[in-house]
Structures are given as C-alpha cells and as structure tokens.
Write a protein that holds these residues in place. Structure first.
Motif, PDB file in Angstrom:
ATOM      1  N   VAL A 266       0.842  -1.207   0.000  1.00  0.00           N
ATOM      2  CA  VAL A 266       0.000   0.000   0.000  1.00  0.00           C
ATOM      3  C   VAL A 266       0.876   1.255   0.000  1.00  0.00           C
ATOM      4  O   VAL A 266       0.510   2.291  -0.564  1.00  0.00           O
ATOM      5  N   GLN A 267       2.020   1.159   0.622  1.00  0.00           N
ATOM      6  CA  GLN A 267       2.929   2.301   0.639  1.00  0.00           C
ATOM      7  C   GLN A 267       3.354   2.703  -0.770  1.00  0.00           C
ATOM      8  O   GLN A 267       3.516   3.882  -1.069  1.00  0.00           O
ATOM      9  N   SER A 268       3.542   1.716  -1.651  1.00  0.00           N
ATOM     10  CA  SER A 268       3.912   2.025  -3.031  1.00  0.00           C
ATOM     11  C   SER A 268       2.790   2.783  -3.731  1.00  0.00           C
ATOM     12  O   SER A 268       3.035   3.706  -4.513  1.00  0.00           O
ATOM     13  N   LEU A 269       1.553   2.408  -3.447  1.00  0.00           N
ATOM     14  CA  LEU A 269       0.424   3.106  -4.054  1.00  0.00           C
ATOM     15  C   LEU A 269       0.350   4.552  -3.586  1.00  0.00           C
ATOM     16  O   LEU A 269       0.114   5.464  -4.391  1.00  0.00           O
ATOM     17  N   ILE A 270       0.558   4.763  -2.295  1.00  0.00           N
ATOM     18  CA  ILE A 270       0.522   6.132  -1.759  1.00  0.00           C
ATOM     19  C   ILE A 270       1.666   6.957  -2.342  1.00  0.00           C
ATOM     20  O   ILE A 270       1.490   8.119  -2.744  1.00  0.00           O
ATOM     21  N   LEU A 271       2.868   6.367  -2.396  1.00  0.00           N
ATOM     22  CA  LEU A 271       4.016   7.093  -2.932  1.00  0.00           C
ATOM     23  C   LEU A 271       3.822   7.425  -4.410  1.00  0.00           C
ATOM     24  O   LEU A 271       4.174   8.522  -4.871  1.00  0.00           O
ATOM     25  N   ALA A 272       3.256   6.499  -5.179  1.00  0.00           N
ATOM     26  CA  ALA A 272       2.998   6.770  -6.589  1.00  0.00           C
ATOM     27  C   ALA A 272       2.003   7.913  -6.755  1.00  0.00           C
ATOM     28  O   ALA A 272       2.172   8.780  -7.624  1.00  0.00           O
ATOM     29  N   ALA A 273       0.967   7.939  -5.919  1.00  0.00           N
ATOM     30  CA  ALA A 273      -0.020   9.027  -5.992  1.00  0.00           C
ATOM     31  C   ALA A 273       0.622  10.371  -5.669  1.00  0.00           C
ATOM     32  O   ALA A 273       0.332  11.392  -6.312  1.00  0.00           O
ATOM     33  N   VAL A 274       1.527  10.365  -4.680  1.00  0.00           N
ATOM     34  CA  VAL A 274       2.204  11.631  -4.317  1.00  0.00           C
ATOM     35  C   VAL A 274       3.057  12.139  -5.479  1.00  0.00           C
ATOM     36  O   VAL A 274       3.019  13.331  -5.825  1.00  0.00           O
ATOM     37  N   PHE A 275       3.821  11.259  -6.096  1.00  0.00           N
ATOM     38  CA  PHE A 275       4.659  11.674  -7.224  1.00  0.00           C
ATOM     39  C   PHE A 275       3.817  12.169  -8.390  1.00  0.00           C
ATOM     40  O   PHE A 275       4.161  13.166  -9.040  1.00  0.00           O
ATOM     41  N   LEU A 276       2.711  11.505  -8.676  1.00  0.00           N
ATOM     42  CA  LEU A 276       1.863  11.930  -9.795  1.00  0.00           C
ATOM     43  C   LEU A 276       1.231  13.291  -9.534  1.00  0.00           C
ATOM     44  O   LEU A 276       1.184  14.153 -10.417  1.00  0.00           O
ATOM     45  N   ILE A 277       0.763  13.504  -8.305  1.00  0.00           N
ATOM     46  CA  ILE A 277       0.135  14.795  -7.977  1.00  0.00           C
ATOM     47  C   ILE A 277       1.154  15.922  -8.012  1.00  0.00           C
ATOM     48  O   ILE A 277       0.912  16.988  -8.584  1.00  0.00           O
ATOM     49  N   VAL A 278       2.315  15.697  -7.413  1.00  0.00           N
ATOM     50  CA  VAL A 278       3.353  16.739  -7.397  1.00  0.00           C
ATOM     51  C   VAL A 278       3.855  17.028  -8.808  1.00  0.00           C
ATOM     52  O   VAL A 278       4.103  18.177  -9.174  1.00  0.00           O
TER      53      VAL A 278
END
Length: 386
Positions: A266-278
């Motif tokens: 789940v951490q990978s999903l959260i990190l991917a979302a952060v990178f995409l938003i930023v």
C-alpha cells in the motif's frame, strides 16, 4: 565612437593604478577613451588612488554590495556618460590592458554585440587540473543553457555594445559572468570569443572561499537564470520526471496486485499518488511561470526604452539621410509620412480654401447654420434686406 572601460574595485589600492596605466589611450575607430572606476564600498584608499592614476570617472558605493551590484552600477553610469562600447575588466590587473583593441574589434566591425575574453584556461599554468576540468564542465553547462558556445564563461574581461548593455539585467548577487552570457544567448545577441593574455595572479580570489562554495553557487545561478527565461520547459521537464517516477512505482504496485498480492504494498500506491500529484502541480507551475514571464519581458522592454530616453543628446543621433547627387527641386505637394498625434492640430493645418484643381460642388436647398461661410452670404444678405 566613445569607449568607456569600467573597473569594479574593492580594496584594490595596490593594483588599481597599474590597471589604469595599462589601458591604452588611443584605439583606431574611437574618438574618445575614458576610464570608470566603481569603488564597491572599499575601506582603503582605492578611490583616491584611482583619481591619482588618472581615472576619468569614479563611482563610489556607500556600502559593499558585491561584484554584481558594482558591475550594474558601472554599466548604468557608462550608458549615462554616452558610451558606444563598454569594456569590463578586473581591478587586480589580471587581464592585459593591451588586448582591449582585440576585444572591441568584433563590435566595431559589427559582427558581434558581446565579446568574451578567452584566457585559454585549458593551457593556463595558473590553474590546477581540477579547476580546469570544472571550468570546461561549467562552460559546457552554460552553453546548453544559453545556446551559445563560450570557452571561458567566468572571464570578467568582456566588451558590450551600447544596445547589448541596455538589454542586460543582472539579478544574481553572486556574479554577473554566467548570467550575462545566458541572457545574451536568450536575447539572440551576437556573442563571440577572442583569445586574451593574462598576468600572473597577485592574490587569491575573493569571490568564493573554496571550490565547493563556487560550484554550489554556480549551479544555483545557472538553474535560476535558465528557469527565468525558459520556465515552461524547465518545470515541464521536472514535472514529467516526477510523473514517470510515480508511474513506475504505480506499475510495480499494479504488478503485485495482478499477481494476487493484494494485501501489501500500500505504501507504493501512496508514494505513486504523491509523485503523480506533485508532477502535475509542477507542470501547472511552469504554465503560470510562463504567463508571468510575458510581463517580465514587457517590463524589460520598458526599461530599455527608459535607458534610451536617459541617454545624452549626443548619443541620440538622427538617422543619416543619403546625399542626393541631383540638384534640389522645389518642394512638391507629395504625400509625407506624419505622426498623427492630435487630430485637432491636424485639422488646423488643413488649407481653408478648396483643394487646387477641384471644383466646389454647390449645395442647393436646406438651411444654413453659419452665415459667415461663403455659401451662406447670399442668404444672409437677403435676410438683412427683408
């Protein structure tokens, strides 16, 4: 033409006199050569030594503001003094003053507007191999950011035409050398390099305290100026890199999810979302910065026009008219180009009577409002007779 050699100086009372003596007093193509010393808040007798050595102009800053501020103050003063070409050199007599004619020659010929003195650092005996490598790396990086190839980007021995000097604005308090090259390239000013000689150094550099400090400040300066002139490209590339990283992390999570591992990562999903938003927000910042840069360009155009208006009357020459070999003819009534400033004044300049060669058409019928007009005289007299 008028040449002004400007010398930013800070606590250079021991070398300023020799630097001024090495400047040639006569150069072909120039009717006047003057020297301008900018005392950057020195605590010694730099200003008085410059006057004793024969400096034509001395600008004294009340406090020590740094090399960039002294350079800008000198350019502004030289423009106000009516310089056609401005040469900048160091006060520590690092550069040979006898090479000034070689430095200004491309500008006099009209083949360049900015000329950089190349010290040939690759073969300089005064630099260590590590500094030579950093110099070549820095020149390559500045070449990518500016679009022009300059062999010695940190050289302070350079010449500017009047038009180029009016268009250059320095924002970085660290140094002007890198910024002026990047600005010249982005403004499509003609930049050339000429080989110049140097004198042995008489003291260590005061601009930076170590290689690490100089490298850090140079990287920040290059990135800042490049982002200033190409904000959309800069932030778009940064945002695209962040989106690619986020996509790669998201693909990793999706791969594990499809393989049946749906409870973890789940951490990978959260990190991917952060990178995409930023990354997406960074691209939006680049779009806004590009729109703001339009206002910056308009402000710079206003500043250039203001500098032209502040120029001495001797510099604001009228465009020379071609000499006619034929005998002068009487002025004819041909159409002339005029600036329409005030329509009322233009109406006052029109002839009162009808145009020659045209027949006035007589109006028939209808009431006349002005009896004093030529067409109303008969009616006016008839009314008085009644």
């Amino acid at each position: 033409m008028k040449l002004i050699v400007q010398i930013p100086a800070y606590n250079e009372e021991k070398t300023i006199a020799q630097t001024l003596r090495d400047i040639p007093r006569k150069i072909d193509g120039f009717a006047s050569i003057e020297t301008l010393v900018i005392d950057d808040g020195s605590i010694d007798d730099t200003a008085s030594e410059a006057r004793k050595a024969g400096a034509n102009h001395v600008v004294q800053l009340k406090t020590h503001r740094g090399l960039s501020s002294a350079f800008v103050a000198g350019v502004d003063a030289a423009l106000r003094l009516g310089a056609d070409i401005i040469v900048n050199t160091d006060a520590d007599n690092q550069y040979a003053g006898a090479d000034i004619p070689k430095l200004v020659a491309p500008i006099v010929r009209g083949s360049a507007e900015v000329v950089i003195g190349d010290r040939e650092v690759a073969r300089s005996p005064h630099m260590s191999p590590f500094k030579r490598m950093l110099q070549r790396l820095g020149s390559w990086t500045v070449g990518l950011a500016s679009g022009v190839r300059v062999a010695d980007v940190t050289s302070g021995f350079r010449a500017f035409s009047r038009e180029a000097a009016m268009q250059i604005n320095v924002f970085n308090p660290f140094t002007y050398t890198l910024e002026t090259i990047i600005q010249s390239g982005n403004r499509n000013l003609g930049v050339q390099c000429v080989t110049v000689r140097t004198n042995p150094p008489n003291r260590p550099s005061r601009l930076y305290h170590g290689v690490g400090s100089y490298l850090r400040k140079s990287i920040v300066t290059i990135f800042r100026i490049y982002a200033l002139y190409k904000p959309l490209k800069t932030f778009f590339l940064i945002g695209l890199l962040l989106i690619l990283i986020g996509t790669a992390i998201g693909a990793r999570f999706l791969s594990h999810f499809l393989q049946g591992d749906r409870g973890g990562h789940v951490q990978s999903l959260i990190l991917a979302a952060v990178f995409l938003i930023v990354g997406f927000q960074t691209m939006l910042i680049g779009l806004v910065a590009d729109l703001i840069s339009v206002n910056r360009r308009l402000s710079e155009e206003v500043l250039v026009r203001l500098r032209r208006m502040q120029a001495p009357a001797s510099v604001r020459r009228e465009r020379p008219q071609p000499k006619s070999t034929e005998t002068e003819q009487p002025q004819s009534n041909e159409t002339q180009w005029v600036w329409l400033v005030d329509e009322d004044k233009l109406d006052e300049a029109q002839p009162e009577g009808p145009a020659p060669g045209r027949r006035r058409r007589r109006r028939r019928g209808g009431t006349r409002q002005h009896a004093e007009l030529p067409g109303n005289r008969g009616k006016h007299l008839a009314e008085e007779g009644d």
